[in-house]
Structures are given as structure tokens and as C-alpha cells.
Design a protein around this motif. Sequence first.
Motif, PDB file in Angstrom:
ATOM      1  N   HIS A   1       8.409   2.667  -7.632  1.00 20.40           N
ATOM      2  CA  HIS A   1       7.820   3.985  -7.408  1.00 20.40           C
ATOM      3  C   HIS A   1       8.794   5.104  -7.764  1.00 20.40           C
ATOM      4  O   HIS A   1       8.385   6.137  -8.328  1.00 20.40           O
TER       5      HIS A   1
ATOM      6  N   GLN B   1       5.152   4.716   2.217  1.00 22.72           N
ATOM      7  CA  GLN B   1       5.488   6.051   2.711  1.00 22.72           C
ATOM      8  C   GLN B   1       6.024   5.986   4.131  1.00 22.72           C
ATOM      9  O   GLN B   1       7.022   6.645   4.457  1.00 22.72           O
ATOM     10  N   ALA B   2       5.395   5.176   4.986  1.00 16.53           N
ATOM     11  CA  ALA B   2       5.835   5.066   6.376  1.00 16.53           C
ATOM     12  C   ALA B   2       7.240   4.467   6.456  1.00 16.53           C
ATOM     13  O   ALA B   2       8.095   4.956   7.207  1.00 16.53           O
TER      14      ALA B   2
ATOM     15  N   TYR C   1       9.455   0.243  -3.670  1.00 14.40           N
ATOM     16  CA  TYR C   1      10.220   1.501  -3.663  1.00 14.40           C
ATOM     17  C   TYR C   1      10.932   1.682  -5.002  1.00 14.40           C
ATOM     18  O   TYR C   1      10.925   2.783  -5.576  1.00 14.40           O
TER      19      TYR C   1
ATOM     20  N   ASP D   1       8.421  -4.781  -0.318  1.00 17.17           N
ATOM     21  CA  ASP D   1       8.605  -3.371   0.016  1.00 17.17           C
ATOM     22  C   ASP D   1       9.759  -2.776  -0.793  1.00 17.17           C
ATOM     23  O   ASP D   1       9.670  -1.655  -1.314  1.00 17.17           O
TER      24      ASP D   1
ATOM     25  N   GLU E   1       9.791   7.092   5.106  1.00 14.76           N
ATOM     26  CA  GLU E   1      10.027   8.188   6.047  1.00 14.76           C
ATOM     27  C   GLU E   1      10.886   7.732   7.221  1.00 14.76           C
ATOM     28  O   GLU E   1      11.770   8.465   7.677  1.00 14.76           O
TER      29      GLU E   1
ATOM     30  N   THR F   1       0.834  -1.202   0.000  1.00 19.54           N
ATOM     31  CA  THR F   1       0.000   0.000   0.000  1.00 19.54           C
ATOM     32  C   THR F   1       0.869   1.253   0.000  1.00 19.54           C
ATOM     33  O   THR F   1       1.983   1.245   0.551  1.00 19.54           O
ATOM     34  N   PRO F   2       0.375   2.335  -0.613  1.00 17.20           N
ATOM     35  CA  PRO F   2       1.128   3.589  -0.590  1.00 17.20           C
ATOM     36  C   PRO F   2       1.415   4.063   0.832  1.00 17.20           C
ATOM     37  O   PRO F   2       2.481   4.641   1.102  1.00 17.20           O
ATOM     38  N   GLN F   3       0.488   3.815   1.737  1.00 18.63           N
ATOM     39  CA  GLN F   3       0.677   4.242   3.126  1.00 18.63           C
ATOM     40  C   GLN F   3       1.836   3.508   3.779  1.00 18.63           C
ATOM     41  O   GLN F   3       2.648   4.100   4.476  1.00 18.63           O
ATOM     42  N   ARG F   4       1.917   2.189   3.537  1.00 13.85           N
ATOM     43  CA  ARG F   4       3.021   1.419   4.111  1.00 13.85           C
ATOM     44  C   ARG F   4       4.357   1.866   3.523  1.00 13.85           C
ATOM     45  O   ARG F   4       5.326   2.077   4.249  1.00 13.85           O
TER      46      ARG F   4
END
Length: 245
Positions: free
Chosen positions: A182, A12-13, A179, A175, A16, A7-10
Motif C-alpha cells: 500500500h 488502517q486500524a 502495508y 498484514d 493507526e 481489508t483496508p479497514q483492518r
Amino acid sequence: MKSEHVTPQRLQALTEAAATLLRHIEGQHSPAALAMSFGAEDMVLLDLVCREAPGITPFTLDTGRLNPETHDLHQQARARYGVVIEAWYPEADLVQRWVHNHGINGFYDSRSAREACCYVRKVEPLNRALAGRRAWITGQRRAQSVTRHGLPVEEHDAAHGLAKFNPLAEWSEADVWAYIRHHEVPYNRLHDQGYPSIGCAPCTRAVTVGEDPRAGRWWWEDPTQRECGLHRNPAADAQQAAGRQ
């Protein structure tokens, strides 16, 4: 390479958290260095370092037995990011002595011969590469092998007397590739040929579906012993040795 949905949320987390850690290393542990073998994880970290912590120096250990695809990516990464990736080479006299004693491919004969080759071509150059550094960063992940299940994000490297960081310790293979896709990060073409782990050409092979990601490294040896010595944990080694007695 994994195709599971991340997911984009995962993503991004995770990104970051890794970026925050790299900025902390740059600010609090300088001079710091990023160790690269030009696998997928290393390219994620190089991309993050160039974006978030350009004061961290990337370097690679050129063993003299690397695949041409790895050298191609080294040159491509230099052009893409405009950064010099330091290359450290083995001492010629040590290589010559090892080959004289064992033969050009003598690492297949025994674990001790293979570890001696890894020492000459990787461990000794790493010692020189880390001299004067306060920290080094690796692309190790817990899911890569049975020897890395308890991998911490931060640890003390007693052998070199400095801090060691594994920013992708919690990342899955999916993951890593999420990356890369993306951010359109260049990667080693060997991954498209079934190589999840990148090392020396004679000691690395493609793996089949369902095999451990490290199954293609030193496949003729015990799966619990497939490390080259770069990431050896003295305490874990002692515990493992005690269990064999």
C-alpha cells in the motif's frame, strides 16, 4: 510473502494503532531507538517512524556476515527516507578470538558455539547501541515462531534496564505485506527468494511453503531454541530450563 487479502479497514486500524504507539514512545520514552535487521517488519516500522515519530533513531547491527541484498537495502532506505540508520559493528578483537577458537564457520558445530558467535556479533554490539536509551523498538511478531507466541506489545527489558516495544506483535505476515504494498515500501530482495526472516548469510536460508517463518534460522538446532540472545527473556529461560530438568 503472504498474498491473503487484508481489508483496508483492518490495515488502517493496525496502522493507526502502531502510529499512536510510536508517537507515545517518541514523546514519553525519548531517547528511543528502532532496531533493524532490514526484514519486512523492520521496513514497515522504519516507514512509520519516518512518517509519525521522526525523533526515534533507527539502528542496525552489522555482524560482518550479512547478505549483499541487506546492505543494498540499507543504502536504499537511507536514500528513500533521508535518514541515517546507525550501524553498530562487533569488536574486532572479540571476532578474532572467536574465529581462532572455533573456526570461521564454527557456529555449525554446537549450539554453544553458535550462541557465542551471536553474542560477539550481535548481543555485545546491541549493548553499546542501547546505552543511554530509554526504550527500543523491534519488529517481532507473535506468529513468527513458537518462542514468540506470548509476545507483548510492551515489556520491560531487564537486561538493559529500559522499555521494549513490539508494535507489530499482533500483525500477521499478510498484514505486513499489505502495508508494504500500500505504501510502496522498499524491501529486502531476499524475501522474493523465499526468505521470510533475514539474518546472517550462513545462518539464514529460504523456507518451503508451509514451514514456520523462523524455520530458516539456525535450522540445524531445536526449533524452541532458535533465538540469538537479543530478545531473550530471563524468566522464560528459567522456566524452560526447569522443564528440562
